[in-house]
Design a protein around this motif. Structure first.
Motif, PDB file in Angstrom:
ATOM      1  N   SER A  78      38.218  43.057 -88.112  1.00  0.00           N
ATOM      2  CA  SER A  78      37.145  42.063 -88.123  1.00  0.00           C
ATOM      3  C   SER A  78      36.130  42.314 -87.012  1.00  0.00           C
ATOM      4  O   SER A  78      36.498  42.639 -85.876  1.00  0.00           O
ATOM      5  CB  SER A  78      37.746  40.666 -87.960  1.00  0.00           C
ATOM      6  N   ASP A  81      36.280  38.478 -85.128  1.00  0.00           N
ATOM      7  CA  ASP A  81      37.597  38.071 -84.629  1.00  0.00           C
ATOM      8  C   ASP A  81      38.220  39.239 -83.863  1.00  0.00           C
ATOM      9  O   ASP A  81      39.059  39.974 -84.389  1.00  0.00           O
ATOM     10  CB  ASP A  81      38.488  37.641 -85.791  1.00  0.00           C
ATOM     11  N   GLY A  84      42.004  38.988 -83.407  1.00  0.00           N
ATOM     12  CA  GLY A  84      42.690  39.421 -84.617  1.00  0.00           C
ATOM     13  C   GLY A  84      42.689  40.932 -84.758  1.00  0.00           C
ATOM     14  O   GLY A  84      43.683  41.536 -85.184  1.00  0.00           O
ATOM     15  N   HIS A 152      47.174  34.865 -81.054  1.00  0.00           N
ATOM     16  CA  HIS A 152      46.622  34.892 -82.399  1.00  0.00           C
ATOM     17  C   HIS A 152      47.051  33.666 -83.195  1.00  0.00           C
ATOM     18  O   HIS A 152      46.269  33.091 -83.963  1.00  0.00           O
ATOM     19  CB  HIS A 152      47.087  36.171 -83.103  1.00  0.00           C
ATOM     20  N   ARG A 156      42.834  29.124 -81.708  1.00  0.00           N
ATOM     21  CA  ARG A 156      42.003  28.933 -82.897  1.00  0.00           C
ATOM     22  C   ARG A 156      40.535  28.646 -82.592  1.00  0.00           C
ATOM     23  O   ARG A 156      39.711  28.606 -83.502  1.00  0.00           O
ATOM     24  CB  ARG A 156      42.568  27.784 -83.749  1.00  0.00           C
ATOM     25  N   GLU A 158      36.709  29.341 -81.230  1.00  0.00           N
ATOM     26  CA  GLU A 158      35.856  30.525 -81.389  1.00  0.00           C
ATOM     27  C   GLU A 158      35.962  31.460 -80.179  1.00  0.00           C
ATOM     28  O   GLU A 158      36.018  32.692 -80.329  1.00  0.00           O
ATOM     29  CB  GLU A 158      34.408  30.098 -81.592  1.00  0.00           C
ATOM     30  N   ARG A 161      38.979  33.733 -80.167  1.00  0.00           N
ATOM     31  CA  ARG A 161      38.916  34.876 -81.084  1.00  0.00           C
ATOM     32  C   ARG A 161      38.008  35.978 -80.551  1.00  0.00           C
ATOM     33  O   ARG A 161      38.229  37.159 -80.805  1.00  0.00           O
ATOM     34  CB  ARG A 161      38.426  34.431 -82.461  1.00  0.00           C
ATOM     35  N   GLU A 162      37.015  35.597 -79.791  1.00  0.00           N
ATOM     36  CA  GLU A 162      36.006  36.559 -79.352  1.00  0.00           C
ATOM     37  C   GLU A 162      36.425  37.329 -78.102  1.00  0.00           C
ATOM     38  O   GLU A 162      36.082  38.502 -77.953  1.00  0.00           O
ATOM     39  CB  GLU A 162      34.689  35.824 -79.073  1.00  0.00           C
TER      40      GLU A 162
END
Length: 243
Positions: A78, A81, A84, A152, A156, A158, A161-162
């Motif tokens: 991704s 993400d 991720g 992970h 949750r 933003e 994830r970044e």
């Protein structure tokens, strides 16, 4: 049979920077920025498998091609993400520990990276970092695959994830964290040796031209960009252990 931990050095790199598009393949001296990083990693004493982690976006085909052309394994995931992407990369290569480097830091300090890995393994840490006191763009961080999985699963928001490490830093009680104490002469977190803007890029080119590209050390780079009247900070006690 003793099974030694498998360490992956995962370099996240993509072409879609907002402030300096395409920076990871821009030439610093005679070689692309990403190549400077890969050449430094070759000097790492700890055995590790190197992977370039880029996105599945079409514009990152050039990053994947660069990796393949230079004999470096590539993982694509991704674009947004990043947590991720790291977690899935760790799973794909069965890494026990993942060193996170970014494709905009041509002057990563490999000596301190070796010390960071040793610290991390010695203390059975979940997450270890040398980001706090080194110049920006010189340090690194290392996660266990389990810590990446926990982040992970539970991270949750933003920003989780970044930035990959945000969930861990927000929940230190859930992880065993180690911070590397680096030599006093390298303790200059106020100095930028990353490449995020055109000004950063010009600075990196000046350093590389003056000091031999990938061979330039952290102390040399600091001396080039620090004010002439800078003073060494006071020494910090030995290894700092978190929770």
């Amino acid at each position: 049979m003793v099974r030694y931990p498998l360490i992956g050095v995962v370099v996240q790199a993509r072409m879609g920077s907002t402030r300096l598009p395409g920076k990871v393949l821009m030439p610093i001296g005679s070689r692309p920025l990403l190549d400077h990083i890969l050449r430094r990693i070759e000097r790492l004493e700890h055995p590790a498998r190197v992977v370039i982690a880029t996105s599945t976006a079409l514009r990152d085909d050039s990053v994947a091609r660069f990796g393949r052309d230079n004999g470096v394994e590539v993982y694509r995931g991704s674009e947004k993400d990043v947590l991720g992407r790291y977690r899935h990369c760790a799973m794909a290569f069965s890494f026990d520990h993942v060193v996170r480097l970014t494709g905009d830091n041509p002057f990563v300090d490999v000596d301190e990276l070796d010390r960071l890995i040793a610290l991390h393994l010695r203390h059975h840490a979940d997450y270890s970092s040398s980001l706090g006191s080194l110049p920006e763009g010189v340090g690194a961080e290392i996660f266990t695959s389990a810590a990446l999985q926990t982040s992970h699963t539970h991270g949750r928001e933003e920003h989780h994830r970044e930035h990959v490490n945000e969930y861990i830093l927000e929940h230190p009680e859930r992880f065993r964290i180690m911070d590397l104490t680096v030599p006093v002469i390298k303790q200059r977190p106020d100095i930028r040796l990353t490449v995020d803007t055109p000004e950063d890029f010009r600075r990196a080119c000046r350093i590389a031209d003056a000091c031999g590209g990938s061979s330039v050390g952290t102390v040399e780079a600091i001396a080039m960009v620090a004010p002439k009247d800078w003073r060494l900070p006071k020494p910090v006690p030995g290894e700092v252990q978190g929770t």
